[in-house]
Scaffold this active site. Structure first.
Site, mmCIF file in Angstrom:
data_model
loop_
_atom_site.group_PDB
_atom_site.id
_atom_site.type_symbol
_atom_site.label_atom_id
_atom_site.label_comp_id
_atom_site.label_asym_id
_atom_site.label_seq_id
_atom_site.Cartn_x
_atom_site.Cartn_y
_atom_site.Cartn_z
ATOM 1 N N GLU A 153 -49.486 -21.145 -48.794
ATOM 2 C CA GLU A 153 -50.907 -21.034 -49.094
ATOM 3 C C GLU A 153 -51.678 -22.221 -48.522
ATOM 4 O OE1 GLU A 153 -51.377 -18.535 -53.175
ATOM 5 O OE2 GLU A 153 -50.199 -20.377 -53.358
ATOM 6 N N ALA B 84 -44.898 -24.730 -55.582
ATOM 7 C CA ALA B 84 -45.141 -25.264 -56.920
ATOM 8 C C ALA B 84 -43.997 -26.168 -57.365
ATOM 9 C CB ALA B 84 -45.318 -24.124 -57.913
ATOM 10 N N GLU C 25 -43.585 -15.888 -54.810
ATOM 11 C CA GLU C 25 -43.891 -15.992 -56.236
ATOM 12 C C GLU C 25 -43.325 -14.842 -57.070
ATOM 13 O OE1 GLU C 25 -47.041 -18.504 -54.213
ATOM 14 O OE2 GLU C 25 -45.932 -16.657 -53.791
ATOM 15 N N GLY D 184 -46.907 -21.936 -52.669
ATOM 16 C CA GLY D 184 -48.095 -22.758 -52.449
ATOM 17 C C GLY D 184 -48.063 -23.516 -51.144
#
Length: 292
Positions: free
Chosen positions: A142, A94, A162, A139
């Site tokens: 991910e 992020a 996170e 992310g």
């Protein structure tokens, strides 16, 4: 396949139904590259946001959606490799500086958009390979998990971090990581926010291959290309149907999965490639598949 280094990489945009055309605009954060010659059919999505370590900002995400749309309907593309143009980083996750300027509603909307982006990557009809030559955090991991296959340098660092920022994975990590490494390991990695290296990731099945990093910093990319070239000569439609059967079948019970496999197989029966495969076997020659 031409070796596309950071300096002097030939960046090509695949046109719909036509050959690669001119390079994209300068300053683009996500680029589409294409290989020629014997490796024609391998496309690359190149992440190029060096000032922010390829973090998932609004412009980056919008350009990634555009890149996926560009490749999705291009029948010439048989494999897609995701790689970074930023040395030492795959994707840092992020963009927290950008996120800090959002209110709660904007955060929720943007994270939903990120989740949709990862679903779009997973839904590409052709095989996808993440070449992880550096940090893939939050992310960024991910994004790699949304790919079909992952290759990592042994020195690469990965983690769903996170919880160390007061968050939890919100772009598919809580769902794709346990499907990849098992529930127990996924919970441990998410609860602790632990970072692991490429060798550890390989030992737990998070990545398909790990390789020692080279002087150019692109060892995972080179191994990903080798893997893509193994896929390239196989029957494209059969590969697509195999991917679809696996992805859909993993979401249901095995009896339903068998039915999905049967439906995918039925779609492959009338193809010219299946006929070519049988003919090549009889004639003791390599098959020449055309994707139809």
């Amino acid at each position: 396949m031409m070796r596309l280094g950071r300096a002097g990489r030939e960046l090509l945009r695949w046109g719909r139904g036509g050959p690669p055309t001119a390079a994209p605009r300068r300053g683009a954060e996500v680029l589409v590259g294409a290989a020629g010659g014997e490796s024609s059919g391998i496309a690359e999505i190149l992440m190029n946001r060096p000032h922010a370590r390829n973090s998932l900002g609004k412009v980056f995400v919008n350009e990634m959606f555009s890149a996926l749309e560009q490749l999705r309907s291009d029948e010439k593309v048989r494999v897609v490799v995701f790689k970074s143009e930023v040395k030492g980083v795959f994707c840092a996750g992020a963009d927290l500086k950008e996120r800090a300027k959002m209110d709660d509603a904007e955060v929720g909307h943007f994270v939903k958009r990120l989740r949709n982006l990862m679903d779009e990557i997973a839904a590409l009809p052709v095989p996808t390979i993440a070449a992880i030559d550096g940090y893939a955090l939050g992310g960024g991991l991910e994004l790699a998990l949304a790919c079909d296959l992952r290759v990592a340098a042994s020195s690469a660092k990965m983690g769903l971090i996170e919880t160390t920022r007061g968050l939890l994975p919100g772009a598919g990590g809580t769902q794709r990581l346990p499907r990849c490494v098992g529930i127990g390991l996924a919970k441990e990695l998410i609860f602790t926010g632990r970072q692991i290296d490429g060798q550890q990731a390989f030992s737990m099945g998070l990545v398909n291959h790990t390789v020692p990093q080279n002087n150019e910093g692109d060892a995972a990319y080179q191994r990903a290309l080798t893997l893509a070239k193994e896929i390239l000569p196989q029957a494209p439609f059969a590969v697509k149907m195999g991917k679809l059967a696996i992805n859909r079948g993993m979401e249901v019970d095995i009896a339903s999965g068998m039915a999905i496999e049967g439906m995918c197989y039925a779609q492959n029966i009338p193809t010219r490639d299946r006929q070519e495969g049988m003919a090549a076997f009889r004639e003791k020659r390599p098959p020449q598949f055309i994707g139809k």
